[in-house]
Design an enzyme around this catalytic site. Sequence first.
Site, mmCIF file in Angstrom:
data_model
loop_
_atom_site.group_PDB
_atom_site.id
_atom_site.type_symbol
_atom_site.label_atom_id
_atom_site.label_comp_id
_atom_site.label_asym_id
_atom_site.label_seq_id
_atom_site.Cartn_x
_atom_site.Cartn_y
_atom_site.Cartn_z
ATOM 1 N N ASN A 164 -10.822 2.850 10.218
ATOM 2 C CA ASN A 164 -10.552 1.513 9.661
ATOM 3 C C ASN A 164 -9.174 1.472 9.010
ATOM 4 O O ASN A 164 -8.466 0.476 9.102
ATOM 5 C CB ASN A 164 -11.649 1.106 8.665
ATOM 6 C CG ASN A 164 -12.881 0.600 9.377
ATOM 7 O OD1 ASN A 164 -12.883 -0.499 9.915
ATOM 8 N ND2 ASN A 164 -13.928 1.413 9.416
ATOM 9 N N VAL A 218 -18.981 5.389 -5.642
ATOM 10 C CA VAL A 218 -19.276 4.091 -6.263
ATOM 11 C C VAL A 218 -18.095 3.705 -7.159
ATOM 12 O O VAL A 218 -17.584 4.520 -7.925
ATOM 13 C CB VAL A 218 -20.578 4.189 -7.101
ATOM 14 C CG1 VAL A 218 -20.834 2.902 -7.873
ATOM 15 C CG2 VAL A 218 -21.754 4.519 -6.191
ATOM 16 N N HIS A 235 -18.795 -3.049 5.571
ATOM 17 C CA HIS A 235 -20.134 -2.454 5.703
ATOM 18 C C HIS A 235 -20.599 -2.629 7.155
ATOM 19 O O HIS A 235 -20.492 -3.728 7.705
ATOM 20 C CB HIS A 235 -21.113 -3.131 4.739
ATOM 21 C CG HIS A 235 -22.477 -2.514 4.813
ATOM 22 N ND1 HIS A 235 -22.771 -1.305 4.216
ATOM 23 C CD2 HIS A 235 -23.603 -2.909 5.448
ATOM 24 C CE1 HIS A 235 -24.030 -0.993 4.483
ATOM 25 N NE2 HIS A 235 -24.552 -1.945 5.232
ATOM 26 N N ASP A 257 -18.795 -6.518 -5.967
ATOM 27 C CA ASP A 257 -19.187 -6.867 -7.332
ATOM 28 C C ASP A 257 -19.954 -5.681 -7.907
ATOM 29 O O ASP A 257 -19.909 -4.582 -7.335
ATOM 30 C CB ASP A 257 -19.968 -8.197 -7.368
ATOM 31 C CG ASP A 257 -21.312 -8.095 -6.674
ATOM 32 O OD1 ASP A 257 -21.713 -6.980 -6.266
ATOM 33 O OD2 ASP A 257 -21.972 -9.139 -6.537
ATOM 34 N N GLY A 297 -23.013 -4.908 -7.935
ATOM 35 C CA GLY A 297 -24.149 -4.391 -7.167
ATOM 36 C C GLY A 297 -23.686 -3.575 -5.966
ATOM 37 O O GLY A 297 -22.491 -3.352 -5.778
ATOM 38 N N ASP A 342 -23.278 -3.667 -2.158
ATOM 39 C CA ASP A 342 -23.214 -4.571 -0.989
ATOM 40 C C ASP A 342 -23.721 -5.986 -1.315
ATOM 41 O O ASP A 342 -24.260 -6.678 -0.445
ATOM 42 C CB ASP A 342 -24.011 -4.001 0.209
ATOM 43 C CG ASP A 342 -23.520 -2.625 0.642
ATOM 44 O OD1 ASP A 342 -22.314 -2.368 0.525
ATOM 45 O OD2 ASP A 342 -24.352 -1.816 1.080
HETATM 46 C C1 GRF Z 1 -17.353 2.765 8.751
HETATM 47 O O1 GRF Z 1 -18.470 2.668 9.582
HETATM 48 C C2 GRF Z 1 -17.496 1.795 7.612
HETATM 49 O O2 GRF Z 1 -18.148 0.627 7.960
HETATM 50 C C3 GRF Z 1 -18.327 2.578 6.648
HETATM 51 O O3 GRF Z 1 -17.848 3.896 6.761
HETATM 52 C C4 GRF Z 1 -17.290 4.116 8.041
HETATM 53 C C5 GRF Z 1 -15.887 4.603 7.857
HETATM 54 O O4 GRF Z 1 -15.289 5.016 9.027
HETATM 55 N N1 GRF Z 1 -18.276 1.977 5.339
HETATM 56 P P1 GRF Z 1 -13.735 5.363 9.073
HETATM 57 O O5 GRF Z 1 -13.469 6.443 8.021
HETATM 58 O O6 GRF Z 1 -12.969 4.113 8.803
HETATM 59 O O7 GRF Z 1 -13.499 5.889 10.457
#
Ligand code: GRF
Length: 207
Positions: free
Chosen positions: A14, A93, A110, A147, A149, A151
């Site tokens: 990501n 967290v 997520h 926030d 919580g 997710d």
């Molecule tokens: C992704 O599936 C994201 O949605 C989740 O953790 C994973 C991270 O993957 N929160 P990367 O490190 O970005 O490859």
Amino acid sequence: MLNIAVLVSGSGTNLQAIIDAIESGSIHGARICLVLSNNYGAYALERAKRAGIDAKVLSPGDFASRDHFNEALQDEVTGSGADLVVLAGFLCVIPEKMVKAYENRIINIHPSLIPSFCGTGYYGLKVHEAALERGVRISGATVHFVDSGTDTGPIILQKAVEVASDDTPKSLQRRIMEQAEWKILPEAIDMIATGRVRVEGRKVTII
Ligand code: GRF
């Protein structure tokens, strides 16, 4: 120019999608000022290095207590001059104090359609195992503000992905990344960077 701190723990695909979107110009008016990992072995660090981005590791184990780690985390992010914090697979967290200080300025990706398969315990492959176990035909990904919580924050973008009858948690995870996560995370960042996201309570309006 919007300064972004990207917090990572793992492979950083990501993060790579964000780097690529900035380079290609599909994210406008933003730069990554910091990549921060809680894990020395995260491949995301290599991606940051290759892109010439300042990368740091803060490992909870190096601190006397979780409070000390939390303080260092917030100091590092604040010191980077970040306007927006992006949790891109960050497995720690975010401390309450930091959530307050960065209200509606921390976003998370997520890998499900919130409110399905989210909350405490739903991370990594566990999310996809639960989706397959329940037999859903559609899953996907969600970008939301963070926030206090797990997710539960205001939803910015969601994208649905079809579940195949022969999917394994891994194949579903990969398809959701390719078809949803790597698209909507950069898209949400661009919308924020260009001032198109308004938050009122739990509702997000895209203008
Ligand atoms: C992704 O599936 C994201 O949605 C989740 O953790 C994973 C991270 O993957 N929160 P990367 O490190 O970005 O490859």
